[in-house]
Write a protein that holds these residues in place. Structure first.
Motif, PDB file in Angstrom:
ATOM      1  N   LEU A 101      24.663  -8.576  -3.474  1.00 27.87           N
ATOM      2  CA  LEU A 101      25.362  -9.843  -3.731  1.00 27.87           C
ATOM      3  C   LEU A 101      24.615 -10.665  -4.765  1.00 27.87           C
ATOM      4  CD1 LEU A 101      26.587 -11.081  -0.242  1.00 27.87           C
ATOM      5  CD2 LEU A 101      27.898 -10.032  -2.057  1.00 27.87           C
ATOM      6  N   LYS A 102      23.278 -10.705  -4.652  1.00 28.39           N
ATOM      7  CA  LYS A 102      22.482 -11.474  -5.614  1.00 28.39           C
ATOM      8  C   LYS A 102      22.719 -10.944  -7.022  1.00 28.39           C
ATOM      9  CE  LYS A 102      18.689 -13.471  -3.079  1.00 28.39           C
ATOM     10  NZ  LYS A 102      17.677 -12.907  -2.198  1.00 28.39           N
ATOM     11  N   ALA A 103      22.877  -9.610  -7.144  1.00 34.89           N
ATOM     12  CA  ALA A 103      23.013  -9.018  -8.476  1.00 34.89           C
ATOM     13  C   ALA A 103      24.417  -9.194  -9.029  1.00 34.89           C
ATOM     14  CB  ALA A 103      22.638  -7.546  -8.423  1.00 34.89           C
ATOM     15  N   TYR A 104      25.446  -8.984  -8.194  1.00 34.69           N
ATOM     16  CA  TYR A 104      26.805  -8.918  -8.729  1.00 34.69           C
ATOM     17  C   TYR A 104      27.653 -10.153  -8.436  1.00 34.69           C
ATOM     18  CZ  TYR A 104      25.695  -4.101  -9.746  1.00 34.69           C
ATOM     19  OH  TYR A 104      25.110  -2.983 -10.252  1.00 34.69           O
ATOM     20  N   VAL A 105      27.416 -10.854  -7.325  1.00 34.18           N
ATOM     21  CA  VAL A 105      28.211 -12.041  -7.005  1.00 34.18           C
ATOM     22  C   VAL A 105      27.278 -13.216  -6.722  1.00 34.18           C
ATOM     23  CG1 VAL A 105      30.342 -12.715  -5.839  1.00 34.18           C
ATOM     24  CG2 VAL A 105      29.538 -10.366  -5.662  1.00 34.18           C
ATOM     25  N   PRO A 106      26.486 -13.635  -7.717  1.00 33.95           N
ATOM     26  CA  PRO A 106      25.489 -14.677  -7.444  1.00 33.95           C
ATOM     27  C   PRO A 106      26.093 -15.963  -6.881  1.00 33.95           C
ATOM     28  CG  PRO A 106      25.698 -14.258  -9.807  1.00 33.95           C
ATOM     29  CD  PRO A 106      26.434 -13.179  -9.113  1.00 33.95           C
ATOM     30  N   ALA A 107      27.352 -16.265  -7.257  1.00 30.60           N
ATOM     31  CA  ALA A 107      27.964 -17.505  -6.754  1.00 30.60           C
ATOM     32  C   ALA A 107      28.077 -17.462  -5.236  1.00 30.60           C
ATOM     33  CB  ALA A 107      29.341 -17.700  -7.378  1.00 30.60           C
ATOM     34  N   LEU A 108      28.504 -16.298  -4.706  1.00 32.19           N
ATOM     35  CA  LEU A 108      28.650 -16.152  -3.250  1.00 32.19           C
ATOM     36  C   LEU A 108      27.280 -16.221  -2.583  1.00 32.19           C
ATOM     37  CD1 LEU A 108      30.713 -15.587  -1.028  1.00 32.19           C
ATOM     38  CD2 LEU A 108      30.155 -13.185  -1.228  1.00 32.19           C
ATOM     39  N   SER A 109      26.316 -15.541  -3.186  1.00 28.64           N
ATOM     40  CA  SER A 109      24.966 -15.521  -2.643  1.00 28.64           C
ATOM     41  C   SER A 109      24.400 -16.940  -2.560  1.00 28.64           C
ATOM     42  CB  SER A 109      24.099 -14.634  -3.527  1.00 28.64           C
ATOM     43  OG  SER A 109      22.800 -14.608  -3.065  1.00 28.64           O
ATOM     44  N   ASP A 110      24.688 -17.763  -3.592  1.00 26.84           N
ATOM     45  CA  ASP A 110      24.203 -19.146  -3.578  1.00 26.84           C
ATOM     46  C   ASP A 110      24.860 -19.951  -2.473  1.00 26.84           C
ATOM     47  OD1 ASP A 110      22.493 -18.801  -5.603  1.00 26.84           O
ATOM     48  OD2 ASP A 110      23.792 -19.627  -7.170  1.00 26.84           O
ATOM     49  N   SER A 111      26.203 -19.798  -2.331  1.00 26.17           N
ATOM     50  CA  SER A 111      26.865 -20.699  -1.388  1.00 26.17           C
ATOM     51  C   SER A 111      26.657 -20.251   0.059  1.00 26.17           C
ATOM     52  CB  SER A 111      28.353 -20.860  -1.723  1.00 26.17           C
ATOM     53  OG  SER A 111      29.044 -19.699  -1.410  1.00 26.17           O
ATOM     54  N   LEU A 112      26.387 -18.967   0.303  1.00 27.95           N
ATOM     55  CA  LEU A 112      26.119 -18.554   1.682  1.00 27.95           C
ATOM     56  C   LEU A 112      24.648 -18.745   2.038  1.00 27.95           C
ATOM     57  CD1 LEU A 112      28.279 -15.350   2.041  1.00 27.95           C
ATOM     58  CD2 LEU A 112      28.783 -17.649   2.791  1.00 27.95           C
ATOM     59  N   GLY A 113      23.793 -18.696   1.019  1.00 25.93           N
ATOM     60  CA  GLY A 113      22.373 -18.989   1.195  1.00 25.93           C
ATOM     61  C   GLY A 113      21.709 -18.187   2.295  1.00 25.93           C
ATOM     62  N   VAL A 114      21.064 -18.888   3.209  1.00 29.19           N
ATOM     63  CA  VAL A 114      20.236 -18.247   4.221  1.00 29.19           C
ATOM     64  C   VAL A 114      21.083 -17.464   5.224  1.00 29.19           C
ATOM     65  CG1 VAL A 114      20.137 -20.118   5.897  1.00 29.19           C
ATOM     66  CG2 VAL A 114      18.129 -18.713   5.526  1.00 29.19           C
ATOM     67  N   PHE A 115      22.400 -17.673   5.226  1.00 21.57           N
ATOM     68  CA  PHE A 115      23.217 -16.993   6.225  1.00 21.57           C
ATOM     69  C   PHE A 115      23.439 -15.518   5.940  1.00 21.57           C
ATOM     70  CE2 PHE A 115      23.939 -21.299   7.433  1.00 21.57           C
ATOM     71  CZ  PHE A 115      23.907 -21.202   8.809  1.00 21.57           C
ATOM     72  N   ILE A 116      23.177 -15.068   4.699  1.00 19.26           N
ATOM     73  CA  ILE A 116      23.247 -13.628   4.433  1.00 19.26           C
ATOM     74  C   ILE A 116      22.100 -12.891   5.131  1.00 19.26           C
ATOM     75  CG2 ILE A 116      23.047 -11.885   2.628  1.00 19.26           C
ATOM     76  CD1 ILE A 116      25.770 -12.875   2.589  1.00 19.26           C
ATOM     77  N   PRO A 117      20.822 -13.261   4.869  1.00 19.05           N
ATOM     78  CA  PRO A 117      19.768 -12.577   5.634  1.00 19.05           C
ATOM     79  C   PRO A 117      19.906 -12.775   7.137  1.00 19.05           C
ATOM     80  CG  PRO A 117      18.843 -14.303   4.211  1.00 19.05           C
ATOM     81  CD  PRO A 117      20.254 -14.099   3.786  1.00 19.05           C
ATOM     82  N   LEU A 118      20.509 -13.884   7.547  1.00 25.74           N
ATOM     83  CA  LEU A 118      20.635 -14.135   8.987  1.00 25.74           C
ATOM     84  C   LEU A 118      21.665 -13.235   9.661  1.00 25.74           C
ATOM     85  CD1 LEU A 118      20.226 -17.963   9.416  1.00 25.74           C
ATOM     86  CD2 LEU A 118      18.720 -16.157  10.157  1.00 25.74           C
ATOM     87  N   ILE A 119      22.408 -12.422   8.862  1.00 23.96           N
ATOM     88  CA  ILE A 119      23.321 -11.462   9.496  1.00 23.96           C
ATOM     89  C   ILE A 119      22.526 -10.526  10.410  1.00 23.96           C
ATOM     90  CG2 ILE A 119      25.004  -9.611   9.064  1.00 23.96           C
ATOM     91  CD1 ILE A 119      25.696 -10.917   6.476  1.00 23.96           C
ATOM     92  N   VAL A 120      21.233 -10.337  10.105  1.00 21.90           N
ATOM     93  CA  VAL A 120      20.386  -9.477  10.942  1.00 21.90           C
ATOM     94  C   VAL A 120      20.480  -9.879  12.403  1.00 21.90           C
ATOM     95  CG1 VAL A 120      18.040  -8.717  11.392  1.00 21.90           C
ATOM     96  CG2 VAL A 120      18.738  -9.189   9.072  1.00 21.90           C
ATOM     97  N   VAL A 121      20.412 -11.174  12.660  1.00 19.00           N
ATOM     98  CA  VAL A 121      20.419 -11.617  14.053  1.00 19.00           C
ATOM     99  C   VAL A 121      21.813 -12.042  14.508  1.00 19.00           C
ATOM    100  CG1 VAL A 121      18.017 -12.242  14.354  1.00 19.00           C
ATOM    101  CG2 VAL A 121      19.545 -13.838  13.242  1.00 19.00           C
ATOM    102  N   ASN A 122      22.837 -11.650  13.740  1.00 20.20           N
ATOM    103  CA  ASN A 122      24.206 -11.931  14.171  1.00 20.20           C
ATOM    104  C   ASN A 122      24.492 -11.066  15.389  1.00 20.20           C
ATOM    105  OD1 ASN A 122      27.039 -11.941  14.423  1.00 20.20           O
ATOM    106  ND2 ASN A 122      27.196 -12.596  12.295  1.00 20.20           N
ATOM    107  N   CYS A 123      24.831 -11.698  16.498  1.00 14.76           N
ATOM    108  CA  CYS A 123      24.954 -10.933  17.746  1.00 14.76           C
ATOM    109  C   CYS A 123      26.075  -9.903  17.682  1.00 14.76           C
ATOM    110  CB  CYS A 123      25.182 -11.832  18.953  1.00 14.76           C
ATOM    111  SG  CYS A 123      24.783 -13.527  18.737  1.00 14.76           S
ATOM    112  N   ILE A 124      27.070 -10.083  16.803  1.00 13.77           N
ATOM    113  CA  ILE A 124      28.176  -9.133  16.754  1.00 13.77           C
ATOM    114  C   ILE A 124      27.656  -7.736  16.448  1.00 13.77           C
ATOM    115  CG2 ILE A 124      30.266  -8.462  15.518  1.00 13.77           C
ATOM    116  CD1 ILE A 124      30.725 -11.369  14.898  1.00 13.77           C
ATOM    117  N   ILE A 125      26.771  -7.647  15.446  1.00 13.22           N
ATOM    118  CA  ILE A 125      26.339  -6.334  14.986  1.00 13.22           C
ATOM    119  C   ILE A 125      25.474  -5.649  16.032  1.00 13.22           C
ATOM    120  CG2 ILE A 125      25.101  -5.142  13.161  1.00 13.22           C
ATOM    121  CD1 ILE A 125      26.099  -7.295  11.293  1.00 13.22           C
TER     122      ILE A 125
END
Lengths: 197, 213
Positions: free
Chosen positions: B86-110
């Motif tokens: 995402l950082k490489a190809y969709v930087p706008a999305l990466s900026d607006s989601l911010g810390v919530f992308i790495p936080l998918i790790v602790v997303n209980c769904i997965i």
């Protein structure tokens, strides 16, 4: 003096204006899960303060002395979650041996904390904000204090929700979310709050 | 393989957000525009499918005692990949989601699907489960986004249909409150109540059908 002001601003922000649960949405799962009684909520809060402070210190050190030196910053997510998981396990074993009374009080909450996004969140935010070691630890601890404040306040509201009269579909969880929304509304009053200009 | 039944479970009766009440942090935090919701939903779906497949393939090798740690490492690996992509190809999305992308790790769904489904079922079934649960999560996010964006900014499809989206309400009307954190709690609360109501009606209908038989 200026470092003191900076630290004070960080703490006040972490507790009120940018409360981890009600403004940043980090740690909602334990917030909803362990807030049915005030004393369990308080226990969970204490455990979170403890782990967030320790995790901030540990992840800051790992990032600074290991990942940055080896140019491995892209491994942050993987490494941080492992550090946190190991840390929680370690804290659990240490408490069990050294402070059994505290372990009795916090024990059951500790395993839950590994997957608490507030803990991983604070580790990542420390790096993102470029905090120093002391600032990171303060941010971690006060973030935990903010978490405790929110969960204790919410649990006292929730005890009253148990036997209120509301539409059937709203019973339980949805009503708790709405109540949390109203609590968040009151915390909104702190936004843009600055002590020193 | 009854894909249809699993899809219905993922979307409604066993929706990860609205019925299982998992992964609420990201659901409330990022659903302010359709762009964020779709981006987050797709990222989670991809990670969920990949981690389900890998965990299901390794389920006989991973020792039972350290399974949670092993799952987390697998998930964290995929999250890092998606984060970098995402950082490489969709930087706008990466900026607006911010810390919530790495936080998918602790997303209980997965982690929840890994523990409840992938660790007990075959590779193909786990992939389908990842897909349907991911669709359910994305659907919940999109509904939240549409409601909050409409009430909070008065637009539809910000970021997806042009930078400002399609304006529906005049700029003076929208209630800013709805895209603030407060709105997240209120909208999700109402949506969950609606899901509970629909699920109860569905269950009543089934019972009536059986009674007629």
């Amino acid at each position: 003096m200026s470092t003191f002001v900076a630290l004070f601003t960080i703490s006040l922000n972490a507790i009120l204006a940018e409360n981890f649960i009600l403004v940043k949405f980090l740690g909602i799962c334990p917030f909803m899960g362990v807030s049915k009684k005030t004393d369990t909520a308080f226990g969970m809060g204490l455990a979170v303060i403890f782990v967030m402070g320790l995790a901030s210190a540990a992840t800051w050190a790992v990032n600074e002395f290991l990942l940055v030196r080896l140019n491995l910053e892209y491994m942050q997510t993987v490494v941080f979650i492992l550090v946190i998981a190991a840390l929680v396990q370690f804290v659990e074993m240490f408490l069990q041996k050294a402070l059994p009374a505290l372990y009795q009080a916090l024990g059951i909450y500790l395993p839950l904390i590994t997957t608490n996004c507030a803990v991983l969140g604070v580790a990542l935010l420390n790096i993102q904000n470029g905090y120093t070691f002391i600032e990171s630890v303060i941010y971690g601890v006060t973030g935990g204090v903010g978490f405790t404040l929110a969960i204790v306040l919410f649990s006292s509201v929730r005890e009253r929700l148990e036997d209120c009269d509301c539409p059937k579909a709203f019973k339980g969880f949805p009503l708790a979310l709405i109540a949390a929304g109203l609590l968040a509304l009151s915390f909104l009053g702190f936004s843009g709050f600055k002590v020193f200009g | 393989m009854n894909f249809k039944k699993q899809l219905k479970e993922g979307l409604l009766t066993n929706n990860p957000v609205l019925s299982q009440l998992l992964g609420m942090c990201s659901t409330m935090a990022i659903t302010t525009t359709l762009f964020n919701g779709l981006g987050m939903g797709l990222s989670v779906t991809i990670i969920l499918i990949c981690s389900n497949v890998v965990i299901s393939a390794l389920r006989k090798i991973i020792p039972d005692k350290i399974r949670i740690a092993a799952y987390i490492v697998v998930i964290a690996g995929f999250v890092t990949m998606v984060d970098l992509l995402l950082k490489a190809y969709v930087p706008a999305l990466s900026d607006s989601l911010g810390v919530f992308i790495p936080l998918i790790v602790v997303n209980c769904i997965i982690l929840g699907r890994a523990e409840a489904f992938a660790s007990k079922n075959g590779v193909l079934a786990s992939a389908v489960d990842g897909l349907t649960q991911g669709i359910g999560y994305t659907a919940a996010l999109v509904v939240m986004c549409i409601i909050r964006e409409f009430l909070g900014s008065g637009t539809f499809g910000k970021g997806v249909l042009g930078a400002d989206g399609v304006r529906i309400l005049p700029a003076d009307y929208p209630a800013l409150l709805v895209i603030l954190p407060v709105g997240g709690f209120l909208t999700l609360g109402c949506l969950i109540a609606l899901t509970q109501w629909i699920n109860r009606k569905l269950a009543e209908k089934e019972r009536e059908k059986e009674a007629v038989k």
